[in-house]
Design an enzyme around this catalytic site. Structure first.
Site, PDB file in Angstrom:
ATOM      1  N   THR A  31       0.852  -1.204   0.000  1.00  0.00           N
ATOM      2  CA  THR A  31       0.000   0.000   0.000  1.00  0.00           C
ATOM      3  C   THR A  31       0.885   1.251   0.000  1.00  0.00           C
ATOM      4  O   THR A  31       0.629   2.202  -0.756  1.00  0.00           O
ATOM      5  CB  THR A  31      -0.945   0.000   1.217  1.00  0.00           C
ATOM      6  OG1 THR A  31      -1.445  -1.322   1.432  1.00  0.00           O
ATOM      7  CG2 THR A  31      -2.112   0.938   0.998  1.00  0.00           C
ATOM      8  N   LYS A  96       2.335  -3.879  12.827  1.00  0.00           N
ATOM      9  CA  LYS A  96       3.074  -3.677  11.597  1.00  0.00           C
ATOM     10  C   LYS A  96       4.255  -4.639  11.560  1.00  0.00           C
ATOM     11  O   LYS A  96       4.590  -5.249  12.560  1.00  0.00           O
ATOM     12  CB  LYS A  96       3.583  -2.231  11.508  1.00  0.00           C
ATOM     13  CG  LYS A  96       2.438  -1.241  11.305  1.00  0.00           C
ATOM     14  CD  LYS A  96       2.903   0.199  11.122  1.00  0.00           C
ATOM     15  CE  LYS A  96       4.033   0.377  10.153  1.00  0.00           C
ATOM     16  NZ  LYS A  96       3.790  -0.201   8.820  1.00  0.00           N
ATOM     17  N   GLU A 105      10.298   1.629  10.504  1.00  0.00           N
ATOM     18  CA  GLU A 105       8.999   2.313  10.418  1.00  0.00           C
ATOM     19  C   GLU A 105       8.655   2.994  11.740  1.00  0.00           C
ATOM     20  O   GLU A 105       8.130   4.108  11.767  1.00  0.00           O
ATOM     21  CB  GLU A 105       7.907   1.304  10.054  1.00  0.00           C
ATOM     22  CG  GLU A 105       8.012   0.817   8.624  1.00  0.00           C
ATOM     23  CD  GLU A 105       7.088  -0.350   8.311  1.00  0.00           C
ATOM     24  OE1 GLU A 105       6.808  -0.561   7.129  1.00  0.00           O
ATOM     25  OE2 GLU A 105       6.657  -1.052   9.243  1.00  0.00           O
TER      26      GLU A 105
HETATM   27  C1  5RP Z   1       5.920  -3.477   6.604  1.00  0.00           C
HETATM   28  C2  5RP Z   1       4.593  -3.080   7.112  1.00  0.00           C
HETATM   29  C3  5RP Z   1       3.526  -2.859   6.104  1.00  0.00           C
HETATM   30  O1  5RP Z   1       3.090  -1.557   6.199  1.00  0.00           O
HETATM   31  C4  5RP Z   1       2.413  -3.827   6.373  1.00  0.00           C
HETATM   32  O2  5RP Z   1       2.943  -5.146   6.316  1.00  0.00           O
HETATM   33  C5  5RP Z   1       1.262  -3.671   5.385  1.00  0.00           C
HETATM   34  O3  5RP Z   1       1.693  -4.069   4.121  1.00  0.00           O
HETATM   35  P1  5RP Z   1       0.705  -4.104   2.878  1.00  0.00           P
HETATM   36  O4  5RP Z   1       0.348  -2.695   2.566  1.00  0.00           O
HETATM   37  O5  5RP Z   1       1.505  -4.770   1.800  1.00  0.00           O
HETATM   38  O6  5RP Z   1      -0.492  -4.930   3.264  1.00  0.00           O
HETATM   39  O7  5RP Z   1       4.362  -2.937   8.275  1.00  0.00           O
HETATM   40  O8  5RP Z   1       6.791  -3.754   7.656  1.00  0.00           O
END
Ligand code: 5RP
Length: 235
Positions: A31, A96, A105
């Site tokens: 995303t 996350k 992050e």
């Molecule tokens: C990466 C994250 C991502 O933001 C989380 O896994 C969501 O990913 P996606 O948008 O592919 O569903 O925390 O460490």
């Protein structure tokens, strides 16, 4: 609407939240990737954005679309960070780290004046842990001991890719800790942080200022002062 379309719409809604110029924290995952591409389009049209990426994948993409990146060392004056999440509870706490980037992050999230999370509706749950294990980044040294210690709070599984432990961008391993629904997210985060060898957890407690949820009916904006319990999405 496909999941990809939903993610794209959430990313487009986050673009509308950006200041006209400034420093943006770039999240990681599929995303966030769509968001980075859209920031790149703005930069190509002349917008003056600089950015801090939260993973090597986001760095590579941001560079490819022409976004100027700030040095990793910090400190940064980040206006807003836009990131994805694996799970969002009714209080807007997050899990996350599905993309193994949660340590960076979290650092960028803490350095940011405003944090926007972009998700599709499948990420919503009542309590964290209902849908997703808690990613816990650990030092490689003594990781079996650290993993064993984590079993006090659930079932830890070392994350493996291609037959070998996944190594994060920060050089560590990840245990995915299946806890089931978490009663007290802040308490669990503190307890896990106290285990020697734990680098960072994927629990983000009260770190979202706005959650943009893409649903078939449209985009919903959730803020800490507008709890989701008032307008439930699903039973
Ligand atoms: C990466 C994250 C991502 O933001 C989380 O896994 C969501 O990913 P996606 O948008 O592919 O569903 O925390 O460490």
């Amino acid at each position: 609407m496909s999941v990809d379309e939903a993610k794209h719409r959430a990313a487009a809604a986050a673009i509308l939240e950006l200041p006209p110029t400034g420093v943006i924290g770039l999240g990681s995952g599929s995303t966030a990737r769509l968001f980075i591409e859209q920031v790149g389009e703005l930069v190509a049209k002349g917008s003056d954005y600089r950015a801090v990426p939260t993973s090597e994948a986001s760095r590579t993409l941001a560079s490819a679309v022409g976004i100027t990146l700030l040095p990793d060392e910090g400190p940064w004056n980040i206006d807003v960070t836009v990131d994805g999440a694996d799970e969002v509870d009714v209080d807007l706490n997050l899990i996350k780290g599905g993309g193994a980037a949660h340590t960076r992050e979290k650092i960028v999230n803490f350095a940011s004046r405003r944090n926007i999370i972009i998700v599709d509706a499948s990420k919503l749950s009542k309590r964290l842990g209902e849908k997703w294990p808690v990613p816990v980044e650990v030092l490689r040294f003594a990781h079996l001991s650290t993993g064993q210690a984590l079993s006090r709070w659930g079932k830890p599984t070392l994350r493996v890719r291609g037959g070998a432990p996944l190594v994060t961008d920060t050089g560590n391993y990840i245990y995915d800790l299946a806890t089931g629904p978490i009663a007290d997210v802040a308490a669990l985060d503190s307890e896990l942080q106290r285990v020697p060898g734990v680098v960072e957890t994927g629990l983000f407690v009260a770190r979202a200022d706005l959650v943009i949820v893409s649903e078939p009916e449209g985009v919903r904006r959730l803020t800490p002062r507008d709890p989701r319990v008032k307008t439930p999405v699903s039973p």
